[in-house]
Design a protein around this motif. Structure first.
Motif, short mmCIF file in Angstrom:
data_model
loop_
_atom_site.label_atom_id
_atom_site.label_comp_id
_atom_site.label_asym_id
_atom_site.label_seq_id
_atom_site.Cartn_x
_atom_site.Cartn_y
_atom_site.Cartn_z
N LEU A 115 1.01 -1.06 0.15
CA LEU A 115 0.53 0.23 -0.13
C LEU A 115 0.71 1.42 0.06
O LEU A 115 0.71 1.85 -0.97
CB LEU A 115 -0.81 -0.15 0.98
CG LEU A 115 -1.76 1.09 1.67
CD1 LEU A 115 -2.79 1.53 0.49
CD2 LEU A 115 -2.25 1.07 2.78
N GLU A 127 2.67 1.92 -3.91
CA GLU A 127 1.17 2.81 -4.66
C GLU A 127 1.35 3.52 -3.65
O GLU A 127 0.51 4.80 -4.91
CB GLU A 127 -0.16 0.73 -3.88
CG GLU A 127 -1.31 2.02 -4.80
CD GLU A 127 -0.91 0.95 -6.16
OE1 GLU A 127 -1.61 2.18 -7.18
OE2 GLU A 127 -0.05 0.87 -6.66
N LEU A 128 0.92 3.87 -2.66
CA LEU A 128 0.68 5.91 -2.48
C LEU A 128 1.80 6.16 -3.16
O LEU A 128 1.84 7.80 -3.31
CB LEU A 128 0.46 5.49 -1.14
CG LEU A 128 -0.81 5.16 -0.06
CD1 LEU A 128 -0.83 5.37 0.91
CD2 LEU A 128 -2.76 5.57 -1.32
N HIS A 162 1.17 10.75 -3.00
CA HIS A 162 0.27 11.21 -2.50
C HIS A 162 0.99 11.46 -0.89
O HIS A 162 2.62 10.61 -0.64
CB HIS A 162 -0.70 10.07 -1.41
CG HIS A 162 -1.38 9.90 -2.65
ND1 HIS A 162 -2.37 10.76 -3.48
CD2 HIS A 162 -1.79 8.75 -3.64
CE1 HIS A 162 -2.90 10.90 -4.18
NE2 HIS A 162 -3.17 9.86 -3.92
N VAL A 188 -9.51 10.23 -3.96
CA VAL A 188 -8.53 9.26 -3.36
C VAL A 188 -9.03 8.60 -1.94
O VAL A 188 -7.88 7.00 -2.55
CB VAL A 188 -7.58 9.91 -2.40
CG1 VAL A 188 -6.52 9.16 -1.80
CG2 VAL A 188 -6.54 11.01 -3.52
N LYS A 189 -9.95 8.35 -1.40
CA LYS A 189 -10.37 7.76 -1.42
C LYS A 189 -11.19 6.11 -1.37
O LYS A 189 -10.61 5.28 -1.32
CB LYS A 189 -10.97 8.16 0.38
CG LYS A 189 -12.30 7.04 1.35
CD LYS A 189 -12.85 8.14 2.21
CE LYS A 189 -14.15 7.06 3.23
NZ LYS A 189 -15.34 6.02 2.49
N VAL A 192 -8.69 4.26 -3.60
CA VAL A 192 -7.25 3.93 -1.71
C VAL A 192 -8.02 2.39 -1.51
O VAL A 192 -8.03 1.19 -1.47
CB VAL A 192 -6.58 4.46 -1.08
CG1 VAL A 192 -6.67 3.77 0.03
CG2 VAL A 192 -6.05 4.90 -1.73
N TYR A 209 -8.32 -0.37 -4.61
CA TYR A 209 -6.81 -1.11 -4.33
C TYR A 209 -6.74 -2.16 -2.88
O TYR A 209 -6.42 -3.07 -3.05
CB TYR A 209 -5.47 0.18 -4.06
CG TYR A 209 -4.02 -1.01 -4.03
CD1 TYR A 209 -3.70 -0.83 -5.69
CD2 TYR A 209 -3.63 -1.01 -2.56
CE1 TYR A 209 -2.37 -1.58 -5.02
CE2 TYR A 209 -2.56 -1.49 -2.28
CZ TYR A 209 -2.27 -2.28 -3.60
OH TYR A 209 -0.71 -2.53 -3.69
#
Length: 420
Positions: free
Chosen positions: A207, A210-211, A216, A238-239, A242, A245
């Motif tokens: 994670l 990925e961010l 981010h 974004v929420k 994510v 994902y």
């Protein structure tokens, strides 16, 4: 040298043993304590070691313990036996250098040289840079829902020793003892073992990467992840991405009730929050104050049969530990009010303890009150809580008295920690 040989090396096991003994903690299902561990190992270690090397070692099921959460519900802890804690600690010491160097700089939980304060300071920095909205992602029962196959595939990226991989999977599948029955675990990594936080970081590193790839700004502490954005609209976008994902790739579930896009001062992060304004000052979150007061009420329960000396010792132990963590926040006014309230609670304990009028009169006289005032207060018809706030009780059992009894000052400790 294979990784398993490093795990089982005398030097590594000795360091692990000292750590497990130092941490103490409750025994597992076999009832063996940390004090009994060395004697147990002298008798059984040769057999355990040969089973680990042969790949036939089976960890004992963990003992299930339910810890109440402040906001309701329970957190499920799994307490391994002390032998399994030793083996897990030995694995942790070998694997941490292997994985930690590649973890994200935005990951702060359960890592050497990093702590929660670093995450809160980083969040403060992002807010001051103009990222005025936070995407607060809460993973629902994260430690209970980790997919074993996905996790092991991440571990296997760097761990090629198949015997060690087999041992780690055996710990994931060791099961839980519930009411005398062993329940198998098909998913999850039980909180309570030394290895669990590292495994969580290994999984959630995907994670983090990925961010980072998406550019981010974020802070993650174990399963608590905050992403900072400039607008609410960007936060909603974004929420959603994510969450997709996490659900599709890592097979984790987001708690929709606890996750949100909001301004940071309206959210809680690791017990803290922020004051709105250009300078994002760190403050105590109201829930942290509520939890503190709940614990103080327990320790100052006037009907708890305990000596005042022991009560103050327990209070000091809790309060100094609490302020050691929360001194990061600007909290002088809160702490002054809490200190005054603690003294009043302790006066209530004494008043309840004295019981009879003549005992109250005698004690008040010994504290320097005049005959008339001591007689008046000893015979009062006011309730106990109201009595503790009368000016003369306040004077007789004030700051100086409780300092003499050994009560430590939250405010003094706060300023010392802030200056350090």
């Amino acid at each position: 040298m294979d990784l398993l040989e490093k795990v089982l090396s005398r030097e590594n096991l000795t360091a692990a043993l000292k750590r497990v003994e130092g941490n103490k903690g409750a025994p597992g299902i076999d009832g063996v304590t940390t004090e009994q561990l060395r004697d147990y190992l002298r008798e059984h270690w040769a057999t355990i070691r040969s089973q680990i090397e042969a790949g036939t070692y089976r960890p004992s099921p963990v003992r299930r313990v339910e810890i109440p959460k402040p906001d309701g519900g329970v957190r499920l802890l799994g307490i391994p036996t002390v032998v399994d804690r030793l083996i897990q600690q030995a694995i942790l010491q070998v694997l941490t250098p292997v994985f930690d160097s590649d973890f994200s700089n935005s990951s702060f939980g359960f890592r050497p040289g990093r702590r929660a304060h670093d995450a809160v300071r980083k969040a403060k920095q992002f807010i001051e840079e103009g990222y005025r909205y936070v995407v607060d992602i809460d993973l629902e029962k994260f430690f209970d829902r980790v997919n074993h196959d996905i996790l092991m595939s991440r571990v296997a990226r760097k761990v090629k020793d198949k015997r060690l991989l087999k041992l780690i999977r055996a710990y994931l599948q060791s099961g839980v003892m519930v009411n005398g029955v062993c329940v198998t675990t098909e998913e999850g990594t039980p909180q309570g073992g030394p290895l669990s936080p590292l495994l969580a970081n290994i999984l959630l590193d995907d994670l983090d990467k990925e961010l980072e790839k998406r550019g981010h700004r974020f802070c993650r502490y174990a399963d608590d992840c905050n992403i900072y954005v400039r607008t609410k609209r960007a936060g909603q976008r974004v929420k959603e991405s994510v969450e997709r994902y996490l659900t599709r790739v890592l097979k984790l579930k987001v708690n929709q009730q606890k996750s949100a896009v909001d301004q940071p001062y309206k959210r809680k992060f690791l017990g803290f929050s922020f004051v709105p304004g250009k300078e994002a000052r760190i403050r105590l979150h109201p829930k942290s104050i509520t939890r503190l007061k709940e614990r103080i009420r327990q320790l100052t329960n006037p009907h708890w049969s305990i000596s005042m000396q022991e009560r103050i010792r327990k209070l000091n132990q809790y309060l100094m530990g609490w302020i050691g963590y929360f001194a990061l926040a600007e909290a002088k006014k809160h702490l002054l009010r809490i200190e005054e309230w603690i003294r009043r609670r302790l006066r209530l304990c004494l008043w309840t303890q004295w019981k009879r009028v003549r005992t109250r009169y005698r004690e008040l006289r010994s504290l320097g009150l005049s005959h008339n005032k001591a007689l008046e207060i000893a015979n009062t018809r006011k309730g106990a809580w109201r009595t503790t706030k009368t000016p003369h009780m306040h004077k007789a059992l004030g700051v100086a008295y409780w300092q003499q009894q050994g009560l430590l000052s939250l405010v003094q400790r706060y300023f010392k920690l802030r200056q350090a």
